[in-house]
Design a protein around this motif. Sequence first.
Motif, PDB file in Angstrom:
ATOM      1  N   SER A  37     -29.822  38.417  14.204  1.00  0.00           N
ATOM      2  CA  SER A  37     -30.500  37.127  14.193  1.00  0.00           C
ATOM      3  C   SER A  37     -31.961  37.330  14.573  1.00  0.00           C
ATOM      4  O   SER A  37     -32.265  37.951  15.590  1.00  0.00           O
ATOM      5  CB  SER A  37     -29.835  36.168  15.185  1.00  0.00           C
ATOM      6  OG  SER A  37     -30.630  35.016  15.373  1.00  0.00           O
ATOM      7  N   LYS A  38     -32.864  36.821  13.765  1.00  0.00           N
ATOM      8  CA  LYS A  38     -34.296  36.957  14.043  1.00  0.00           C
ATOM      9  C   LYS A  38     -34.791  35.896  15.022  1.00  0.00           C
ATOM     10  O   LYS A  38     -35.873  36.025  15.594  1.00  0.00           O
ATOM     11  CB  LYS A  38     -35.095  36.873  12.740  1.00  0.00           C
ATOM     12  CG  LYS A  38     -34.806  38.017  11.773  1.00  0.00           C
ATOM     13  CD  LYS A  38     -35.626  37.888  10.504  1.00  0.00           C
ATOM     14  CE  LYS A  38     -35.340  39.035   9.543  1.00  0.00           C
ATOM     15  NZ  LYS A  38     -36.115  38.918   8.279  1.00  0.00           N
ATOM     16  N   THR A  39     -33.998  34.838  15.212  1.00  0.00           N
ATOM     17  CA  THR A  39     -34.420  33.729  16.071  1.00  0.00           C
ATOM     18  C   THR A  39     -33.737  33.742  17.434  1.00  0.00           C
ATOM     19  O   THR A  39     -34.147  33.028  18.346  1.00  0.00           O
ATOM     20  CB  THR A  39     -34.094  32.386  15.399  1.00  0.00           C
ATOM     21  OG1 THR A  39     -32.672  32.260  15.243  1.00  0.00           O
ATOM     22  CG2 THR A  39     -34.763  32.296  14.033  1.00  0.00           C
ATOM     23  N   GLY A  40     -32.686  34.541  17.575  1.00  0.00           N
ATOM     24  CA  GLY A  40     -31.930  34.544  18.819  1.00  0.00           C
ATOM     25  C   GLY A  40     -30.804  33.532  18.821  1.00  0.00           C
ATOM     26  O   GLY A  40     -29.955  33.515  19.713  1.00  0.00           O
ATOM     27  N   LYS A  41     -30.790  32.667  17.800  1.00  0.00           N
ATOM     28  CA  LYS A  41     -29.729  31.677  17.675  1.00  0.00           C
ATOM     29  C   LYS A  41     -28.574  32.254  16.859  1.00  0.00           C
ATOM     30  O   LYS A  41     -28.773  33.135  16.027  1.00  0.00           O
ATOM     31  CB  LYS A  41     -30.265  30.414  16.997  1.00  0.00           C
ATOM     32  CG  LYS A  41     -31.343  29.701  17.801  1.00  0.00           C
ATOM     33  CD  LYS A  41     -31.819  28.442  17.095  1.00  0.00           C
ATOM     34  CE  LYS A  41     -32.887  27.725  17.912  1.00  0.00           C
ATOM     35  NZ  LYS A  41     -33.367  26.494  17.211  1.00  0.00           N
ATOM     36  N   LEU A  42     -27.389  31.735  17.095  1.00  0.00           N
ATOM     37  CA  LEU A  42     -26.229  32.225  16.363  1.00  0.00           C
ATOM     38  C   LEU A  42     -26.294  31.822  14.898  1.00  0.00           C
ATOM     39  O   LEU A  42     -26.646  30.686  14.556  1.00  0.00           O
ATOM     40  CB  LEU A  42     -24.941  31.663  16.981  1.00  0.00           C
ATOM     41  CG  LEU A  42     -24.533  32.201  18.354  1.00  0.00           C
ATOM     42  CD1 LEU A  42     -23.224  31.550  18.794  1.00  0.00           C
ATOM     43  CD2 LEU A  42     -24.382  33.710  18.326  1.00  0.00           C
ATOM     44  N   GLY A  43     -25.948  32.767  14.027  1.00  0.00           N
ATOM     45  CA  GLY A  43     -25.902  32.495  12.604  1.00  0.00           C
ATOM     46  C   GLY A  43     -24.486  32.199  12.157  1.00  0.00           C
ATOM     47  O   GLY A  43     -23.549  32.130  12.960  1.00  0.00           O
ATOM     48  N   LYS A  44     -24.306  32.054  10.875  1.00  0.00           N
ATOM     49  CA  LYS A  44     -22.987  31.774  10.315  1.00  0.00           C
ATOM     50  C   LYS A  44     -22.140  33.044  10.382  1.00  0.00           C
ATOM     51  O   LYS A  44     -22.554  34.101   9.932  1.00  0.00           O
ATOM     52  CB  LYS A  44     -23.126  31.312   8.864  1.00  0.00           C
ATOM     53  CG  LYS A  44     -21.808  30.871   8.235  1.00  0.00           C
ATOM     54  CD  LYS A  44     -22.029  30.352   6.832  1.00  0.00           C
ATOM     55  CE  LYS A  44     -20.705  29.927   6.204  1.00  0.00           C
ATOM     56  NZ  LYS A  44     -20.897  29.405   4.821  1.00  0.00           N
ATOM     57  N   PRO A  45     -20.939  32.953  10.936  1.00  0.00           N
ATOM     58  CA  PRO A  45     -20.120  34.162  11.108  1.00  0.00           C
ATOM     59  C   PRO A  45     -19.357  34.559   9.857  1.00  0.00           C
ATOM     60  O   PRO A  45     -19.067  33.721   8.990  1.00  0.00           O
ATOM     61  CB  PRO A  45     -19.141  33.749  12.218  1.00  0.00           C
ATOM     62  CG  PRO A  45     -18.933  32.285  11.961  1.00  0.00           C
ATOM     63  CD  PRO A  45     -20.287  31.768  11.525  1.00  0.00           C
ATOM     64  N   LEU A  46     -19.022  35.835   9.778  1.00  0.00           N
ATOM     65  CA  LEU A  46     -18.065  36.314   8.792  1.00  0.00           C
ATOM     66  C   LEU A  46     -16.673  36.164   9.407  1.00  0.00           C
ATOM     67  O   LEU A  46     -16.530  35.829  10.576  1.00  0.00           O
ATOM     68  CB  LEU A  46     -18.363  37.779   8.452  1.00  0.00           C
ATOM     69  CG  LEU A  46     -19.773  38.075   7.914  1.00  0.00           C
ATOM     70  CD1 LEU A  46     -19.964  39.574   7.728  1.00  0.00           C
ATOM     71  CD2 LEU A  46     -20.010  37.345   6.602  1.00  0.00           C
ATOM     72  N   SER A  47     -15.649  36.436   8.640  1.00  0.00           N
ATOM     73  CA  SER A  47     -14.289  36.165   9.113  1.00  0.00           C
ATOM     74  C   SER A  47     -13.637  37.344   9.842  1.00  0.00           C
ATOM     75  O   SER A  47     -12.502  37.227  10.318  1.00  0.00           O
ATOM     76  CB  SER A  47     -13.401  35.758   7.930  1.00  0.00           C
ATOM     77  OG  SER A  47     -13.349  36.804   6.965  1.00  0.00           O
ATOM     78  N   GLY A  48     -14.354  38.464   9.955  1.00  0.00           N
ATOM     79  CA  GLY A  48     -13.750  39.671  10.510  1.00  0.00           C
ATOM     80  C   GLY A  48     -13.213  39.531  11.918  1.00  0.00           C
ATOM     81  O   GLY A  48     -12.111  39.995  12.233  1.00  0.00           O
ATOM     82  N   SER A  49     -13.971  38.880  12.804  1.00  0.00           N
ATOM     83  CA  SER A  49     -13.539  38.764  14.199  1.00  0.00           C
ATOM     84  C   SER A  49     -12.247  37.966  14.310  1.00  0.00           C
ATOM     85  O   SER A  49     -11.337  38.327  15.072  1.00  0.00           O
ATOM     86  CB  SER A  49     -14.639  38.131  15.055  1.00  0.00           C
ATOM     87  OG  SER A  49     -14.985  36.847  14.559  1.00  0.00           O
ATOM     88  N   GLY A  50     -12.143  36.876  13.546  1.00  0.00           N
ATOM     89  CA  GLY A  50     -10.920  36.074  13.558  1.00  0.00           C
ATOM     90  C   GLY A  50      -9.737  36.846  13.019  1.00  0.00           C
ATOM     91  O   GLY A  50      -8.621  36.732  13.526  1.00  0.00           O
ATOM     92  N   PHE A  51      -9.987  37.629  11.984  1.00  0.00           N
ATOM     93  CA  PHE A  51      -8.920  38.439  11.384  1.00  0.00           C
ATOM     94  C   PHE A  51      -8.355  39.427  12.399  1.00  0.00           C
ATOM     95  O   PHE A  51      -7.135  39.514  12.596  1.00  0.00           O
ATOM     96  CB  PHE A  51      -9.466  39.189  10.166  1.00  0.00           C
ATOM     97  CG  PHE A  51      -8.472  40.134   9.536  1.00  0.00           C
ATOM     98  CD1 PHE A  51      -7.571  39.682   8.589  1.00  0.00           C
ATOM     99  CD2 PHE A  51      -8.451  41.472   9.897  1.00  0.00           C
ATOM    100  CE1 PHE A  51      -6.647  40.557   8.015  1.00  0.00           C
ATOM    101  CE2 PHE A  51      -7.535  42.350   9.330  1.00  0.00           C
ATOM    102  CZ  PHE A  51      -6.631  41.882   8.382  1.00  0.00           C
ATOM    103  N   PHE A  52      -9.236  40.181  13.065  1.00  0.00           N
ATOM    104  CA  PHE A  52      -8.788  41.179  14.036  1.00  0.00           C
ATOM    105  C   PHE A  52      -8.122  40.522  15.241  1.00  0.00           C
ATOM    106  O   PHE A  52      -7.174  41.065  15.815  1.00  0.00           O
ATOM    107  CB  PHE A  52      -9.953  42.052  14.489  1.00  0.00           C
ATOM    108  CG  PHE A  52     -10.322  43.125  13.510  1.00  0.00           C
ATOM    109  CD1 PHE A  52      -9.537  44.251  13.375  1.00  0.00           C
ATOM    110  CD2 PHE A  52     -11.448  43.012  12.714  1.00  0.00           C
ATOM    111  CE1 PHE A  52      -9.851  45.258  12.470  1.00  0.00           C
ATOM    112  CE2 PHE A  52     -11.785  44.005  11.799  1.00  0.00           C
ATOM    113  CZ  PHE A  52     -10.985  45.127  11.673  1.00  0.00           C
ATOM    114  N   ALA A  53      -8.611  39.352  15.631  1.00  0.00           N
ATOM    115  CA  ALA A  53      -8.020  38.644  16.771  1.00  0.00           C
ATOM    116  C   ALA A  53      -6.583  38.228  16.474  1.00  0.00           C
ATOM    117  O   ALA A  53      -5.713  38.299  17.347  1.00  0.00           O
ATOM    118  CB  ALA A  53      -8.865  37.422  17.119  1.00  0.00           C
TER     119      ALA A  53
END
Length: 199
Positions: A115-131
């Motif tokens: 992130s260039k602004t320090g704010k959270l961007g739109k996530p991909l689905s990988g973290s949810g998949f592994f969780a």
Amino acid sequence: MIYTIGQWVCQLFFTMFIRVEVKGKENIPEEGPVLLCSNHISNFDPPLIGTFLKRKIRFMAKEELFHNKLLGFLLSSLGAFPVKRGAGDRQAIRKGLDVLKKGEMLCLFPEGTRSKTGKLGKPLSGSGFFALRSEAVIVPVVIIGPYKLFRKVTIIYGKPIHFEKYRKERVSTKEATDIIMTNIQSLLERHQEEKDELI
């Protein structure tokens, strides 16, 4: 051995040139599978996340970095493994699940890019998949910069998210990802509020 040396070198670098504040190390389980999910603001994030923890962390790194044999060897020695960006890399997915199955720690950046602004961007689905596909405890991580010489960078390890109930409820990958991102956002906002109160 190389991982330990890498930790020592990184710790020396961060201590000498950047004022690092570490919060919440007690939230990291001492054993068992752990999925660290962090915001992403710099290429320094991976070494910072692993430098001050006792347990070894595995990372996914873009495949292009492994094209250089020397760099590839170094990254592998430091616990990283390649992933093809922009495509469902089954080999990387299997590797990540295997890491968690062995009771190790895996770190992901849900946004997939810095992130260039320090704010959270739109996530991909990988973290949810592994969780959902593992038995890992999820620990949200927040890094607040910027990384500048002799300026303070804060890294916060949040309270663990136990995903058993979400697995039993069979929530979707998107819902699981949103839960993780909400916790990261909450951690980020809470720290920012504390920071503003001190000003």
